[in-house]
Design an enzyme around this catalytic site. Sequence first.
Site, PDB file in Angstrom:
ATOM      1  N   GLY A   1      -1.791  14.120   1.141  1.00  0.00           N
ATOM      2  CA  GLY A   1      -2.175  14.545  -0.210  1.00  0.00           C
ATOM      3  C   GLY A   1      -3.320  13.696  -0.731  1.00  0.00           C
ATOM      4  O   GLY A   1      -3.858  12.837  -0.020  1.00  0.00           O
ATOM      5  N   PHE A   2      -3.667  13.933  -1.966  1.00  0.00           N
ATOM      6  CA  PHE A   2      -4.799  13.218  -2.560  1.00  0.00           C
ATOM      7  C   PHE A   2      -4.553  11.704  -2.579  1.00  0.00           C
ATOM      8  O   PHE A   2      -5.282  10.927  -1.941  1.00  0.00           O
ATOM      9  CB  PHE A   2      -5.053  13.802  -3.964  1.00  0.00           C
ATOM     10  CG  PHE A   2      -5.693  12.863  -4.925  1.00  0.00           C
ATOM     11  CD1 PHE A   2      -6.880  12.203  -4.597  1.00  0.00           C
ATOM     12  CD2 PHE A   2      -5.119  12.625  -6.174  1.00  0.00           C
ATOM     13  CE1 PHE A   2      -7.477  11.327  -5.504  1.00  0.00           C
ATOM     14  CE2 PHE A   2      -5.706  11.756  -7.072  1.00  0.00           C
ATOM     15  CZ  PHE A   2      -6.880  11.099  -6.736  1.00  0.00           C
ATOM     16  N   ILE A   3      -3.510  11.260  -3.243  1.00  0.00           N
ATOM     17  CA  ILE A   3      -3.276   9.806  -3.347  1.00  0.00           C
ATOM     18  C   ILE A   3      -2.815   9.257  -2.002  1.00  0.00           C
ATOM     19  O   ILE A   3      -3.256   8.190  -1.565  1.00  0.00           O
ATOM     20  CB  ILE A   3      -2.245   9.497  -4.456  1.00  0.00           C
ATOM     21  CG1 ILE A   3      -2.760  10.028  -5.809  1.00  0.00           C
ATOM     22  CG2 ILE A   3      -1.986   7.993  -4.550  1.00  0.00           C
ATOM     23  CD1 ILE A   3      -1.797   9.834  -6.974  1.00  0.00           C
TER      24      ILE A   3
ATOM     25  N   ASP B   1       4.015  14.957   5.842  1.00  0.00           N
ATOM     26  CA  ASP B   1       3.507  15.910   4.847  1.00  0.00           C
ATOM     27  C   ASP B   1       3.834  17.329   5.299  1.00  0.00           C
ATOM     28  O   ASP B   1       3.693  17.649   6.485  1.00  0.00           O
ATOM     29  CB  ASP B   1       1.985  15.745   4.706  1.00  0.00           C
ATOM     30  CG  ASP B   1       1.497  16.182   3.334  1.00  0.00           C
ATOM     31  OD1 ASP B   1       0.954  15.333   2.606  1.00  0.00           O
ATOM     32  OD2 ASP B   1       1.665  17.365   2.996  1.00  0.00           O
TER      33      ASP B   1
ATOM     34  N   GLY C   1      -0.937  18.976   0.313  1.00  0.00           N
ATOM     35  CA  GLY C   1      -1.774  18.103   1.146  1.00  0.00           C
ATOM     36  C   GLY C   1      -2.494  18.950   2.191  1.00  0.00           C
ATOM     37  O   GLY C   1      -2.124  20.098   2.428  1.00  0.00           O
TER      38      GLY C   1
ATOM     39  N   LEU D   1       5.482   9.310  -1.900  1.00  0.00           N
ATOM     40  CA  LEU D   1       4.564  10.003  -2.809  1.00  0.00           C
ATOM     41  C   LEU D   1       4.767  11.515  -2.792  1.00  0.00           C
ATOM     42  O   LEU D   1       4.190  12.220  -3.615  1.00  0.00           O
ATOM     43  CB  LEU D   1       3.104   9.698  -2.427  1.00  0.00           C
ATOM     44  CG  LEU D   1       2.685   8.229  -2.265  1.00  0.00           C
ATOM     45  CD1 LEU D   1       1.181   8.140  -2.011  1.00  0.00           C
ATOM     46  CD2 LEU D   1       3.027   7.424  -3.490  1.00  0.00           C
TER      47      LEU D   1
ATOM     48  N   ALA E   1       6.885   6.978  -6.320  1.00  0.00           N
ATOM     49  CA  ALA E   1       5.853   7.371  -7.274  1.00  0.00           C
ATOM     50  C   ALA E   1       6.460   8.294  -8.312  1.00  0.00           C
ATOM     51  O   ALA E   1       6.971   9.358  -7.994  1.00  0.00           O
ATOM     52  CB  ALA E   1       4.707   8.071  -6.551  1.00  0.00           C
TER      53      ALA E   1
ATOM     54  N   TYR F   1       9.310  19.034 -14.558  1.00  0.00           N
ATOM     55  CA  TYR F   1       8.626  17.958 -13.820  1.00  0.00           C
ATOM     56  C   TYR F   1       9.088  16.600 -14.361  1.00  0.00           C
ATOM     57  O   TYR F   1       9.513  15.726 -13.606  1.00  0.00           O
ATOM     58  CB  TYR F   1       7.115  18.139 -13.964  1.00  0.00           C
ATOM     59  CG  TYR F   1       6.283  17.176 -13.149  1.00  0.00           C
ATOM     60  CD1 TYR F   1       6.630  16.868 -11.839  1.00  0.00           C
ATOM     61  CD2 TYR F   1       5.150  16.578 -13.691  1.00  0.00           C
ATOM     62  CE1 TYR F   1       5.858  15.989 -11.086  1.00  0.00           C
ATOM     63  CE2 TYR F   1       4.376  15.701 -12.948  1.00  0.00           C
ATOM     64  CZ  TYR F   1       4.736  15.407 -11.656  1.00  0.00           C
ATOM     65  OH  TYR F   1       3.978  14.530 -10.926  1.00  0.00           O
TER      66      TYR F   1
ATOM     67  N   LYS G   1      11.526  14.000 -12.253  1.00  0.00           N
ATOM     68  CA  LYS G   1      10.999  12.667 -11.908  1.00  0.00           C
ATOM     69  C   LYS G   1      11.810  11.578 -12.617  1.00  0.00           C
ATOM     70  O   LYS G   1      12.015  10.493 -12.067  1.00  0.00           O
ATOM     71  CB  LYS G   1       9.510  12.550 -12.248  1.00  0.00           C
ATOM     72  CG  LYS G   1       8.604  13.453 -11.435  1.00  0.00           C
ATOM     73  CD  LYS G   1       8.767  13.303  -9.922  1.00  0.00           C
ATOM     74  CE  LYS G   1       8.084  12.077  -9.366  1.00  0.00           C
ATOM     75  NZ  LYS G   1       8.141  12.072  -7.870  1.00  0.00           N
TER      76      LYS G   1
END
Length: 327
Positions: free
Chosen positions: A10-12, A31, A36, A76, A117, A149, A153
Amino acid sequence: MRALITGGAGFIGSHLADRLVAQGATVWALDDLSTGTRANVAHLDRTPRFRLVEGSVLDPALVDNLVAQCDVVYHLAAAVGVRRILAEPRRSIEVNLHGTEHVLAAAARHGRPVLVASTSEVYGKNAGGPLREDDDAIVGSTRTTRWLYAITKAADECLALAYARETGLPVVVVRLFNTIGPRQTGAYGMVVPRLVDQALRGAPLTVYGDGQQTRCFTYVDDALAAMQALMATPAARGDVFNVGQPREVTIERLATLIRELAGSDSPIAYIPYEQAYGAGFEDMRRRVPDISKLQRLTGFVPRVPLEEALRRIIEHAKSVHGQRPAP
Ligand code: UDP
């Protein structure tokens, strides 16, 4: 050292993989390639110390197997982005809850330190001054899909803290505040890649509502430096930290900045929330991190100002645009 990054394509996650590989670690990225992409980690293909495992955090046997073979875990993987949450609420709940359950259970079984995360979204509608880790989470009705969300989380955070208390699991929870950088996609709603893409195409920049809502954008390298510093600090274990930089910007100002830095003459289009997200959508007016707890423990200072972050993102987006075949 061998690190497992869930959501590693993914991005991070892909930026974390770059960083750890550069520091000499071996990295396994788990992933499912739902958000991603292989392209995010394609440049690591020739590195023997990097491996992409295509699979899901919803597969407990796979998670257990990978965690057992790694020394540290960065969790993540999650359903991210307002648009994705709205489009796939059930899948989002499953990934966010069961994925984290499997990762924490495996980390506890094998005694591996783990970073979980989380997100500034857990503060919900708490739009007061800079938000501290112990401030109230104020979420709306369960009938408003967006809040799932924050709710899932927050449940992940509770589970991580329960593991720390009951089993001594070395776990650190980070609440990320609007992390931005190259490779972030606008496909799931995130404002910076969307506006950058629009500016480069000469399309109208879509500012939702009156554009006076604010956010604090954090460059990905800064967020990762904070995360690594926390993982290296024993006193951070069993605790929750805001990770972000506290400079606040309105979305309208963000759009103007992006337009200037991209050298674009795109107009700004103000779009009502109902049109962008459907009826009943609730946005956060303001979201500013208090990072004194992170700073006290690690001495963290954000290094990349918003303008510089945007310049890097625009440069990267231009190079990607350049590679696209002509329509
Ligand atoms: N936003 C916007 N235009 C877009 C996408 C988002 O004005 O094309 C706004 C959105 O309504 C919110 C802010 O930008 O007020 C940040 O949105 P994002 O989804 O990036 O992050 P979050 O809302 O989770 O902070």
